[in-house]
Design an enzyme around this catalytic site. Sequence first.
Site, PDB file in Angstrom:
ATOM      1  N   HIS A  86       0.524  -1.905  -6.767  1.00 26.86           N
ATOM      2  CA  HIS A  86       0.664  -0.948  -5.655  1.00 26.86           C
ATOM      3  C   HIS A  86       1.241  -1.670  -4.443  1.00 26.86           C
ATOM      4  CE1 HIS A  86      -1.531   2.402  -3.122  1.00 26.86           C
ATOM      5  NE2 HIS A  86      -0.325   2.144  -2.668  1.00 26.86           N
TER       6      HIS A  86
ATOM      7  N   HIS B 106      -1.030   8.816  -5.041  1.00 25.47           N
ATOM      8  CA  HIS B 106      -1.986   8.415  -4.002  1.00 25.47           C
ATOM      9  C   HIS B 106      -2.992   9.556  -3.902  1.00 25.47           C
ATOM     10  CE1 HIS B 106       1.082   5.536  -2.929  1.00 25.47           C
ATOM     11  NE2 HIS B 106       0.375   5.062  -1.918  1.00 25.47           N
TER      12      HIS B 106
ATOM     13  N   HIS C 124       4.682  -0.864  -1.729  1.00 24.98           N
ATOM     14  CA  HIS C 124       5.868  -0.053  -1.386  1.00 24.98           C
ATOM     15  C   HIS C 124       6.960  -0.975  -0.873  1.00 24.98           C
ATOM     16  CE1 HIS C 124       3.505   3.796  -1.367  1.00 24.98           C
ATOM     17  NE2 HIS C 124       2.530   2.916  -1.195  1.00 24.98           N
TER      18      HIS C 124
ATOM     19  N   GLU D 143      -7.303   8.446  -0.519  1.00 24.12           N
ATOM     20  CA  GLU D 143      -7.118   7.377   0.478  1.00 24.12           C
ATOM     21  C   GLU D 143      -7.705   7.923   1.782  1.00 24.12           C
ATOM     22  OE1 GLU D 143      -2.979   6.615   1.415  1.00 24.12           O
ATOM     23  OE2 GLU D 143      -3.436   4.765   2.505  1.00 24.12           O
TER      24      GLU D 143
ATOM     25  N   ASP E  83      -0.322  -2.838  -0.950  1.00 24.95           N
ATOM     26  CA  ASP E  83       0.182  -1.567  -0.409  1.00 24.95           C
ATOM     27  C   ASP E  83       1.441  -1.772   0.438  1.00 24.95           C
ATOM     28  OD1 ASP E  83       0.244   1.159  -0.083  1.00 24.95           O
ATOM     29  OD2 ASP E  83      -1.487   1.299   1.238  1.00 24.95           O
ATOM     30  N   ASP E  84       1.266  -2.192   1.705  1.00 25.61           N
ATOM     31  CA  ASP E  84       2.405  -2.442   2.606  1.00 25.61           C
ATOM     32  C   ASP E  84       2.154  -3.770   3.307  1.00 25.61           C
ATOM     33  OD1 ASP E  84       3.845   0.326   2.518  1.00 25.61           O
ATOM     34  OD2 ASP E  84       1.723   0.781   2.799  1.00 25.61           O
TER      35      ASP E  84
HETATM   36  N1  ADE Z   1       3.601   4.986   1.740  1.00 23.16           N
HETATM   37  C1  ADE Z   1       3.533   3.700   2.051  1.00 23.16           C
HETATM   38  N2  ADE Z   1       2.246   3.316   2.149  1.00 23.16           N
HETATM   39  C2  ADE Z   1       1.481   4.393   1.892  1.00 23.16           C
HETATM   40  C3  ADE Z   1       0.096   4.640   1.841  1.00 23.16           C
HETATM   41  N3  ADE Z   1      -0.797   3.678   2.083  1.00 23.16           N
HETATM   42  N4  ADE Z   1      -0.323   5.885   1.552  1.00 23.16           N
HETATM   43  C4  ADE Z   1       0.563   6.847   1.332  1.00 23.16           C
HETATM   44  N5  ADE Z   1       1.886   6.667   1.365  1.00 23.16           N
HETATM   45  C5  ADE Z   1       2.340   5.445   1.639  1.00 23.16           C
HETATM   46 ZN    ZN Z   2       0.481   3.123  -1.080  1.00 22.54          ZN
END
Ligand code: ADE
Ligand code: ZN
Length: 351
Positions: A32, A212, A34, A215, A293-294
Site C-alpha cells: 500500500h 480503501h 501511492h 480508514e 501509504d504516502d
Molecule cells: N490517496 C492517497 N493516499 C490515500 C489515503 N490514505 N486514503 C485514501 N486515498 C488516498
Molecule cells: Zn492509501
Amino acid sequence: MKILLFSHVHNQNRLKISMIEFIKNMPKVELHMHVEGSMDAKMLWKLAHKNNYKLKYNSVEELVKAYKFNNLTEFIEMYMLGTRVIQSEQDLYDVCMNYFQTCVEQNIRHTEVHCDIRTYVDYGYPAEFVINALHGAFTDAKKNYGITGGFMPCFIRHLGNDVAQKDLELLLPHKEKILAIGLSAVEVPYPPSLFKDTFKKVHDAGIKVIAHAGEEGPPEYIWSAIKDIQVDRIDHGVRCLEDDKLVDYLVETQIPLTVCPCSNVALKVFDSLSQHTLPIMLKKGLNVCINSDDPAHFGANLNENMIGIAENTTIGKNEIIHMAKNAINGSFADQARKDELLSELSDYKLS
Ligand code: ADE
Ligand code: ZN
C-alpha cells in the site's frame, strides 16, 4: 543502584538498536503505497520549476510547512498538487524510480503501488501516460534491482461511479499490465456500494479488487467493500474493531488489511503511534501488515512505520516477522515468487 539503573537503560538501548537493525535489514514487501505519495516537497518543487508550474509557495521551506493536514480531505488537496507538477511520462517514471531507490535502501523486495489515471486524463493526457510510465519503471526495477510487483490504478471515489465506469473502459485494454483495481481518495460519504456495477465488470474481466475502507469511514464501509464489490484485499480497515461481527468475519476469511500506522497518525485516525490498535488487531487474528501509504507526506517510509510501531507498542520481533509473512501471502505475486520471498525471509530470520 545507579550502576544497575544505568545497565538497565543500556540494555534497553541495545535492544532498541538491535530491533531497528533487524527491521532495516529484513527483506520486506509493501502492498500500500501511492506513487505520488512518494514525492517529497523537494521533488515537487524541482518538478514544478522544471515544468514552469507556478506554485503559490515562495520557497521549498514554505512548501514543506504546507505538507501538514488535519484529515483525509485536506491531505488529498495537497496530494493533488503533486499530480499537477507531473507533466510527462518521464516525470512519472522518475517519481516511481525515485521510490524504487528507497526500496533498495530499505530492502523492499516486492511492492504493489497505487496510482490514479483519472487525474491525468482530466489534465488532457491519455491513460497510457500512467500505464507506460509505471510499467516502464517496474520493468526497470526488476532488471536493475530484482524488485518485483506492479501497479494498481484506483477509481477516485469522490468523482463518482460514472467516472469510474469511464476509467474502467480506459483500463481494460491494459489489463495484462495491472495487478488490481482499487478505490481511493475521499472516503466519506462514498461507500463502495456506489461502485457496485463497475466493480462487477472488474471481476468479470478477471481483475483483482482492492478498496480503501474503514480508514475514516465506519465499519459499514468495510462491509460494503466485502459484500458489494467483493474485495480481495482492504486498504486500512482499522475501524473494523468497532464491529465484533465484522472482526469475526475478517478473521475467518483472512482478507488482508494493509495497515498504515504513520498515515493514520498524520491524518488523525489515531492520536499517536502508541494509541494505534495494530497490536489488538494482531491479537484478534486479523490478517494485517504494515505499509507506508504516502511516505513523503507522512515522513515515514516502510522501515520507519515498522520501527515506529515496534518502539511505541507492545509489538516485538515475532509480530514483525508474522506481519512480513502476511504481506508476502497477501500480495498478488504468483506462488513461485511468494515462495522465494518466504524463503528469503526465513533465511533472514535464522541468520
Ligand atoms: N490517496 C492517497 N493516499 C490515500 C489515503 N490514505 N486514503 C485514501 N486515498 C488516498
Ligand atoms: Zn492509501
